[in-house]
Design an enzyme around this catalytic site. Sequence first.
Site, mmCIF file in Angstrom:
data_model
loop_
_atom_site.group_PDB
_atom_site.id
_atom_site.type_symbol
_atom_site.label_atom_id
_atom_site.label_comp_id
_atom_site.label_asym_id
_atom_site.label_seq_id
_atom_site.Cartn_x
_atom_site.Cartn_y
_atom_site.Cartn_z
ATOM 1 N N LYS A 62 0.837 -1.205 0.000
ATOM 2 C CA LYS A 62 0.000 0.000 0.000
ATOM 3 C C LYS A 62 0.868 1.250 0.000
ATOM 4 C CE LYS A 62 -1.889 -1.435 3.763
ATOM 5 N NZ LYS A 62 -2.729 -1.670 4.957
ATOM 6 N N THR B 109 -8.307 9.182 8.927
ATOM 7 C CA THR B 109 -7.554 8.056 8.383
ATOM 8 C C THR B 109 -7.373 6.931 9.396
ATOM 9 O OG1 THR B 109 -5.500 9.183 8.999
ATOM 10 C CG2 THR B 109 -6.286 9.490 6.735
ATOM 11 N N GLY C 148 -7.839 3.617 11.068
ATOM 12 C CA GLY C 148 -8.408 2.333 10.674
ATOM 13 C C GLY C 148 -8.492 2.088 9.187
ATOM 14 N N THR C 149 -7.796 2.878 8.377
ATOM 15 C CA THR C 149 -7.868 2.676 6.922
ATOM 16 C C THR C 149 -7.302 1.320 6.508
ATOM 17 O OG1 THR C 149 -5.841 3.974 6.728
ATOM 18 C CG2 THR C 149 -7.905 5.111 6.253
ATOM 19 N N GLY C 150 -6.185 0.919 7.132
ATOM 20 C CA GLY C 150 -5.597 -0.369 6.789
ATOM 21 C C GLY C 150 -6.503 -1.527 7.157
ATOM 22 N N CYS C 151 -7.101 -1.447 8.339
ATOM 23 C CA CYS C 151 -8.050 -2.482 8.772
ATOM 24 C C CYS C 151 -9.226 -2.564 7.796
ATOM 25 C CB CYS C 151 -8.589 -2.161 10.166
ATOM 26 S SG CYS C 151 -7.350 -1.907 11.444
#
Length: 268
Positions: free
Chosen positions: A174, A205, A207-210
Amino acid sequence: MMKHVLSIAGTDPSGGAGAAADCKTFCAHGCFALNVITAVVSQNTQGVRGYMDITPDLIASQIDAVFEDIDVDAVKIGMVSVPETIRVIADKLKQYQPPYIVIDPVMVATSGHRLLVPEAEQTLKEVLLPMADVLTPNLPEAEVLTGKSIESLHDMEEAAKAIAAMGAKAVLVKGGHRIADATDILFDGHDFHYYKGKRLESTSTHGTGCSLSSAIASNLANGLSLPDAVGAAKEYVFEGIAHAEPIGKGHGPIHHFYELYKKAGWTK
């Protein structure tokens, strides 16, 4: 038939990341949300204050409780902070063999708080990483996994290949930490797929990865191909950031249900 997607992750009492974000994302994609808790985390939009790991026996019991009762169509794995947690999850997933496993290698929170102890890094690489149908590291995580600095798109490609060589079937590196753009690169074991994105100036932003990895798991469970699952997930997170409500005093969460709110006429 509604698909069932399982989150194996830590908590977030502020609702923006971890199991809370995972379950919201599953539901936003029309899936039934299941969750196994690996750690109780004290955090909010301003950062992580501390956490307590759940015992391996209780993690195993939670996984058994789900799989012995409900068919699981995909699994998303998030925070696994210690070697014992990693090993018990790997053992149980080998036992139950879910169709898809998406792993978000959570190492450091956005606030900078370390969520994977150093001695667990090798266990993650050796035990859990090879089970991933898709691994979704951000740039700092990809650097830790490969031991190499990542500066360019070519570096991202090389990192994806190197991580795939460790056993993951596919790797999505990412690019949200890139200054120039937010391009992500998927290596599916054979080809590279580029997902170009516009950079949004936003503090929403958390928790964007989760949410991205959970959206990928949901899309795979719903029958999308891997490239399409990643593309749709990236668009979902982009819209969630673009239409986020101001929540908290720090980095707030994305709007997980923007499309549903829009359909219901509840958006501005």
